[in-house]
Enzyme design. Structure first.
Site: not given
Ligand SMILES: Cc1ncc(COP(=O)(O)O)c(C=O)c1O
Length: 390
Positions: A55, A108, A181, A204
């Site tokens: 983690r 976004y 971003d 993406k």
């Protein structure tokens, strides 16, 4: 040992030191052990290298972190299970009660919701502007204390090009952090600008094949390492197998990107001459309002083309449904071409004035251009445009 013990304590297979795998193995292991407690303690106190719990860190993730940081021109990277996890982990890590964030109507939509609705509940305030309104940004910075400016370039779906040099200069002058971003521009872009944090949806272009989700925060190592401990308690870790698929995607990143950009340019040029197309937005078109800035600022003009179809929402839906090669689906940047119809991207939660800033009209269609043969894509668009008007 009995068989049921042997299946939980499998044989070790180590390669000889002069014998390497050309593709690194996937460390699909949650735990890493040390031989004794003292060494485990030394690891905990950062007095030795190693891995303990996936983690927090994992060697497969580490390989991807190093590759992405290098491409983005920074020395630190943190991986997350989605692009939104990269955005939310960054904001949760950097902001505290009473801080103000500036963000933009052209961003976004889930990022806007995160800033206004979720962070708003924890006492973070925000100012929404248009990315075209740099005078408004300057006024806001002069009048209020701003901790962070979060923006995108090019914006999604209308592909406005933000003036990164001016935004970062204003931020520095007023002591605000910048978070870009950079998903649409890609991990190879904008590294030479004075951005504090880049965030990416790796879902993406890095993945590139639409089969795995992930995100990255890329910044200077000092900032990333201070965030890593907090990411450990927030918990949005990327799985090692997902990281492996990203590493595989990365190998063909530039070849895919170049071919998709070439296709996008051809499609933007084709659409510009079509009777039912009212406005095409693609930074690679000389007629695009962002062209000059994009030519200076970007490595390429990207793989997304948006346009306004005559006839608005209804024509946009008919057009999308008539396409045979473009799937009606979310996301972008994969090998296949996709369409988002106007009905699916109206910024309805914004006030009317803010909706106008977004430049999304009832006819705005977004195309994500893939790797198909360009003649097939253009023929498909041509027949669907005619059907959209039927
Ligand atoms: C610009 C941008 N940022 C962030 C995201 C979120 O990425 P993910 O879906 O991997 O959470 C997307 C997804 O479409 C996006 O387009």
């Amino acid at each position: 040992m009995k068989k049921r013990t042997r299946v939980t304590h499998l044989p070790d297979v180590a390669l000889p030191p002069d014998n390497r795998a050309l593709v690194a193995p996937i460390y699909q292991s949650v735990k890493f052990s040390f031989d004794d407690v003292a060494e485990t303690e030394r690891y905990f106190h950062a007095r030795r290298a190693g891995y303990y719990y996936s983690r927090v860190s994992n060697p497969t993730l580490r390989q991807l972190e190093l590759a992405l940081a290098d491409l983005q021109g920074r020395d630190g990277c943190l991986l997350t299970a989605s692009g939104m996890a990269a955005v939310s982990a960054s904001l949760l890590s950097l902001l505290r009660q009473g801080d103000r964030v500036v963000h933009f109507a052209e961003m976004y939509q889930p990022t806007r919701t995160l800033i206004r609705r979720v962070l708003g509940r924890f006492g973070v305030t925000s100012t929404l502007l248009s990315i075209d309104d740099l005078a408004g940004l300057e006024r806001t910075l002069a009048e209020t204390s701003v901790r962070l400016i979060a923006f995108e370039s090019p914006t999604n779906p209308v592909l406005k090009v933000a003036d990164i040099e001016r935004i970062t200069a204003l931020a520095r002058r007023h002591g605000a952090l910048t978070l870009l971003d950079n998903t649409l521009a890609g991990v190879h872009s904008h590294g030479h600008y004075d951005i504090d944090l880049f965030v990416h949806s790796l879902t993406k272009y890095v993945s590139g094949h639409g089969d795995v989700m992930g995100g990255a925060v890329i910044a200077r190592a000092e900032l990333i390492e201070s965030m890593r401990a907090e990411l450990g308690v927030l918990g949005p870790t990327l799985d090692p197998h997902a990281a492996f698929l990203m590493l595989r995607g990365l190998r063909s990143y530039f070849v895919r990107r170049d071919a998709q950009c070439r296709n996008a340019q051809r499609i933007a040029e084709f659409l510009s001459g079509q009777p039912y197309v009212e406005r095409v937005r693609y930074p690679g078109l000389a007629s695009d309002p962002g062209h000059e800035l994009a030519a200076r600022q970007m490595e390429d003009f990207g793989t997304i083309v948006s346009f306004d179809i005559a006839g608005g929402l209804a024509a946009g839906s008919r057009f999308a449904e008539a396409l045979r090669l473009f799937a009606i689906a979310a996301s972008l940047g994969s090998t296949e071409s996709l369409v988002v119809a106007p009905a699916m991207q109206q910024p309805r939660e914004l006030a009317p004035e803010q909706q106008a800033w977004s430049d999304i009209t009832p006819g705005t269609v977004r195309l994500s251009i893939g790797l198909e043969d360009i003649d097939d894509l253009i023929a498909d668009l041509e027949q669907a445009l005619a059907q959209g008007q039927a």
